[in-house]
Design a protein around this motif. Structure first.
Motif, PDB file in Angstrom:
ATOM      1  N   LEU A  27       0.818  -1.208   0.000  1.00 22.18           N
ATOM      2  CA  LEU A  27       0.000   0.000   0.000  1.00 22.18           C
ATOM      3  C   LEU A  27       0.855   1.263   0.000  1.00 22.18           C
ATOM      4  CD1 LEU A  27      -2.770  -0.971   2.589  1.00 22.18           C
ATOM      5  CD2 LEU A  27      -2.862  -1.127   0.098  1.00 22.18           C
ATOM      6  N   SER A  42      -0.499   4.799   4.722  1.00 22.83           N
ATOM      7  CA  SER A  42      -1.834   4.200   4.655  1.00 22.83           C
ATOM      8  C   SER A  42      -2.309   3.849   6.066  1.00 22.83           C
ATOM      9  CB  SER A  42      -1.812   2.930   3.801  1.00 22.83           C
ATOM     10  OG  SER A  42      -1.578   3.233   2.444  1.00 22.83           O
ATOM     11  N   THR A  99      -8.152   1.960   7.711  1.00 27.74           N
ATOM     12  CA  THR A  99      -9.330   2.168   6.867  1.00 27.74           C
ATOM     13  C   THR A  99      -8.983   1.983   5.389  1.00 27.74           C
ATOM     14  OG1 THR A  99      -8.853   4.556   6.926  1.00 27.74           O
ATOM     15  CG2 THR A  99     -10.506   3.703   8.477  1.00 27.74           C
ATOM     16  N   ASP A 100      -7.760   2.369   4.996  1.00 27.67           N
ATOM     17  CA  ASP A 100      -7.330   2.186   3.605  1.00 27.67           C
ATOM     18  C   ASP A 100      -7.176   0.703   3.284  1.00 27.67           C
ATOM     19  OD1 ASP A 100      -7.042   5.028   3.158  1.00 27.67           O
ATOM     20  OD2 ASP A 100      -5.201   4.931   4.331  1.00 27.67           O
ATOM     21  N   GLU A 122     -10.559  -0.925   2.938  1.00 26.31           N
ATOM     22  CA  GLU A 122     -11.191  -0.605   1.661  1.00 26.31           C
ATOM     23  C   GLU A 122     -10.634  -1.488   0.549  1.00 26.31           C
ATOM     24  OE1 GLU A 122     -11.789   3.187  -1.407  1.00 26.31           O
ATOM     25  OE2 GLU A 122     -10.829   3.472   0.545  1.00 26.31           O
ATOM     26  N   ARG A 123      -9.315  -1.710   0.563  1.00 28.80           N
ATOM     27  CA  ARG A 123      -8.711  -2.572  -0.464  1.00 28.80           C
ATOM     28  C   ARG A 123      -9.194  -4.018  -0.319  1.00 28.80           C
ATOM     29  NH1 ARG A 123      -4.352  -0.035  -3.109  1.00 28.80           N
ATOM     30  NH2 ARG A 123      -4.622   2.200  -2.772  1.00 28.80           N
TER      31      ARG A 123
END
Length: 205
Positions: free
Chosen positions: A99, A103, A106-107, A110-111
């Motif tokens: 990532l 990051s 939450t990132d 999402e992925r």
């Protein structure tokens, strides 16, 4: 391949009532082959239940009795087709993400949820299984995704049983060397962890 204790203890009305809802495992970095060597120990009935739900979620309902039986082949560790089925299951439950810098959880979430095809992910190689006093050992290797200036940070995802069992918690010991280790905890809503300091060991390409 190492052997490390991972106890996965879950239960419901149809299964043995286990007193805990926790999985413990360990993985070690092989600096020569550049792979993570992973060993997990869990109750075979728990894994079978999780794999059956995984297979059912992949098809449209309802199913006939014969279709249901066919779909669930390979979900039991005693089934001849198990070692053909388990790699695909593990690939979606235990893996690494590369990532962007800074990051957040939450990132990563999402992925995971969107399964973004642009996100570099790891590759899994199945090694084998063993049984010991009623427990099932899973051995496999994970090749981490290449880190680059756009995605220089490595995150580990450990979803095993979390989507199936309420209040499931997974604990993983990561060993860089015989004397250097770090532990990560995973649970519902927190199925990914940032592996800090990886860039110095896995140079950004």
């Amino acid at each position: 391949m190492m052997m490390i204790g991972l106890a996965c203890l879950i239960g419901d009305d149809q299964a043995v009532a286990h007193p805990y809802h926790i999985c413990v495992g360990q993985m070690a970095w092989n600096s020569e082959s550049k792979v993570w060597e992973v060993s997990l120990r869990l109750h075979p009935q728990d894994l079978e239940r999780a794999m059956k739900q995984w297979r059912l979620a992949s098809v449209k309902q309802p199913l006939s009795d014969s279709q249901l039986v066919e779909l669930q082949k390979g979900c039991s560790a005693e089934d001849p087709e198990f070692e053909k089925t388990i790699p695909e299951f593990l690939q979606g439950e235990f893996y690494f993400l590369a990532l962007p810098k800074d990051s957040r959880l939450t990132d990563a979430k999402e992925r995971i949820e969107t399964q973004d095809a642009k996100t570099p992910v790891s590759r899994m190689k199945w090694v084998g299984k063993e049984t010991e006093k009623g427990w099932l050992w899973l051995h496999f290797e994970v090749t981490p995704p290449k880190l680059d200036p756009e995605n220089p940070e490595l995150w580990i995802v450990n979803k095993i049983l979390i989507d199936v069992v309420d209040k499931q918690e997974n604990s993983l010991v990561v060993r860089w060397s015989p004397t250097e280790k770090v532990s990560y905890q995973f649970k519902k809503g927190e199925m990914a962890r940032h592996m800090a300091g990886v860039a110095s060991r896995m140079p950004v390409n």
